[in-house]
Design a protein around this motif. Structure first.
Motif, mmCIF file in Angstrom:
data_model
loop_
_atom_site.group_PDB
_atom_site.id
_atom_site.type_symbol
_atom_site.label_atom_id
_atom_site.label_comp_id
_atom_site.label_asym_id
_atom_site.label_seq_id
_atom_site.Cartn_x
_atom_site.Cartn_y
_atom_site.Cartn_z
ATOM 1 N N ALA A 24 -57.797 -40.283 26.780
ATOM 2 C CA ALA A 24 -59.153 -40.107 26.246
ATOM 3 C C ALA A 24 -60.044 -39.301 27.180
ATOM 4 O O ALA A 24 -61.078 -38.762 26.750
ATOM 5 N N ASN A 25 -59.653 -39.199 28.454
ATOM 6 C CA ASN A 25 -60.487 -38.499 29.436
ATOM 7 C C ASN A 25 -59.976 -37.105 29.788
ATOM 8 O O ASN A 25 -60.593 -36.407 30.598
ATOM 9 N N VAL A 37 -64.220 -32.237 36.135
ATOM 10 C CA VAL A 37 -64.158 -32.888 37.440
ATOM 11 C C VAL A 37 -65.378 -33.765 37.699
ATOM 12 O O VAL A 37 -65.333 -34.669 38.544
ATOM 13 N N GLU A 38 -66.460 -33.534 36.960
ATOM 14 C CA GLU A 38 -67.695 -34.282 37.202
ATOM 15 C C GLU A 38 -67.532 -35.778 36.976
ATOM 16 O O GLU A 38 -68.237 -36.591 37.581
ATOM 17 N N ARG A 39 -66.598 -36.160 36.107
ATOM 18 C CA ARG A 39 -66.437 -37.580 35.796
ATOM 19 C C ARG A 39 -65.530 -38.297 36.806
ATOM 20 O O ARG A 39 -65.365 -39.516 36.735
ATOM 21 N N LEU A 40 -64.950 -37.556 37.743
ATOM 22 C CA LEU A 40 -64.090 -38.176 38.751
ATOM 23 C C LEU A 40 -64.945 -38.731 39.891
ATOM 24 O O LEU A 40 -65.478 -37.982 40.705
ATOM 25 N N GLY A 87 -63.418 -31.220 49.591
ATOM 26 C CA GLY A 87 -64.830 -30.864 49.664
ATOM 27 C C GLY A 87 -65.714 -31.885 48.972
ATOM 28 O O GLY A 87 -66.761 -32.288 49.499
ATOM 29 N N LEU A 88 -65.281 -32.333 47.799
ATOM 30 C CA LEU A 88 -66.045 -33.328 47.047
ATOM 31 C C LEU A 88 -66.009 -34.686 47.739
ATOM 32 O O LEU A 88 -66.986 -35.443 47.688
ATOM 33 N N GLN A 147 -69.080 -37.206 46.782
ATOM 34 C CA GLN A 147 -69.085 -37.188 45.318
ATOM 35 C C GLN A 147 -67.844 -37.861 44.734
ATOM 36 O O GLN A 147 -67.856 -38.287 43.578
ATOM 37 N N ILE A 148 -66.774 -37.919 45.521
ATOM 38 C CA ILE A 148 -65.548 -38.603 45.107
ATOM 39 C C ILE A 148 -65.124 -39.538 46.229
ATOM 40 O O ILE A 148 -65.148 -39.166 47.408
ATOM 41 N N LYS A 149 -64.721 -40.743 45.856
ATOM 42 C CA LYS A 149 -64.215 -41.711 46.821
ATOM 43 C C LYS A 149 -62.724 -41.907 46.583
ATOM 44 O O LYS A 149 -62.291 -42.092 45.442
ATOM 45 N N LEU A 150 -61.944 -41.853 47.651
ATOM 46 C CA LEU A 150 -60.500 -42.028 47.537
ATOM 47 C C LEU A 150 -60.131 -43.507 47.575
ATOM 48 O O LEU A 150 -60.679 -44.280 48.364
#
Length: 244
Positions: A120-121, A126-129, A145-146, A151-154
């Motif tokens: 569904a995604n 990439v904005e929703r990650l 970079g993100l 902006q993104i957490k692993l």
């Protein structure tokens, strides 16, 4: 008679020693990265094992496959503790390669690393990650970079199965891994073939795996020649494992 038997035995042993080729230590990743390779149950297997065994047999060599965690594998290789490393790529950990005389084989097999998402995604960008699942020791280069910007957490785990389950259960927004490995794990291990899909629209990395060494450049030359002379067999082996 005893002297003749002793002399004969020594001759047999010396001949055996003459034809026995060297054994090289080939450092590999202690991961279930099938179909590329796997060390599940302490037994190295998969495409890479068949390929290197075929090469060793043709040359009269033998390989001792030493499976190590990814980070330790790099350390051991850069420290000169291994004869060869697989997989390798001269772009990985470039800073630590400076000053080392590393020889690389011709490209062996291609790879695509990227993000698998819930059906569904797929295609939503990439904005929703916000939470990205990955396995410890693997770097999601396209997203660093993100990550650095916050902006993104692993979310790191110890196995690909765990990471995929995080994605299936919506604990992360996407799972970063090799496309072929993800497909195999979903189809064969988890028995959920369409639970996650590889999103080609998201940033991904393409490249090749090579065999590398800091000690035996001549063996790399022999391996390159082997790939040329046995190209049909290598292609058939890739087809067998669903690789390119």
């Amino acid at each position: 008679m005893r002297k003749l038997l002793t002399a004969g035995l020594l001759l047999i042993l010396s001949c055996g020693q003459a034809v026995a080729g060297p054994t090289y230590v080939l450092g590999v990743e202690a991961l279930n990265y099938y179909p590329h390779y796997s060390n599940e149950g302490g037994q190295y297997s998969g495409f890479a094992r068949e390929l290197f065994d075929s090469f060793a047999k043709a040359q009269g060599y033998s390989f001792e496959y030493r499976a190590l965690p990814v980070a330790r594998l790099y350390e051991s290789f850069f420290a000169g503790e291994l004869d060869f490393k697989y997989p390798d790529n001269q772009q990985w950990q470039e800073g630590k390669r400076k000053g080392l005389n590393i020889s690389y084989s011709a490209p062996i097999v291609s790879y695509t690393d990227g993000v698998l998402v819930l059906p569904a995604n797929k295609g939503k960008g990439v904005e929703r990650l916000k939470q990205l699942g990955t396995v410890r020791g693997f770097t999601p280069w396209d997203y660093l970079g993100l990550v650095e910007k916050g902006q993104i957490k692993l979310q790191e785990v110890n196995s690909f199965q765990q990471s995929l389950l995080q994605g299936i259960n919506s604990r992360v927004d996407g799972v970063y891994m090799n496309a072929e490995v993800g497909r195999y794990q979903l189809n064969t291990v988890l028995k959920q073939p369409d639970a996650l899909l590889f999103d080609e629209a998201l940033p991904n990395s393409k490249g090749f795996y090579s065999l590398s060494t800091t000690k035996h450049a001549q063996v790399i030359d022999e391996f390159n020649q082997f790939l040329k002379e046995h190209s049909a067999e290598v292609a058939a082996l890739k087809t067998k494992y669903g690789l390119q």
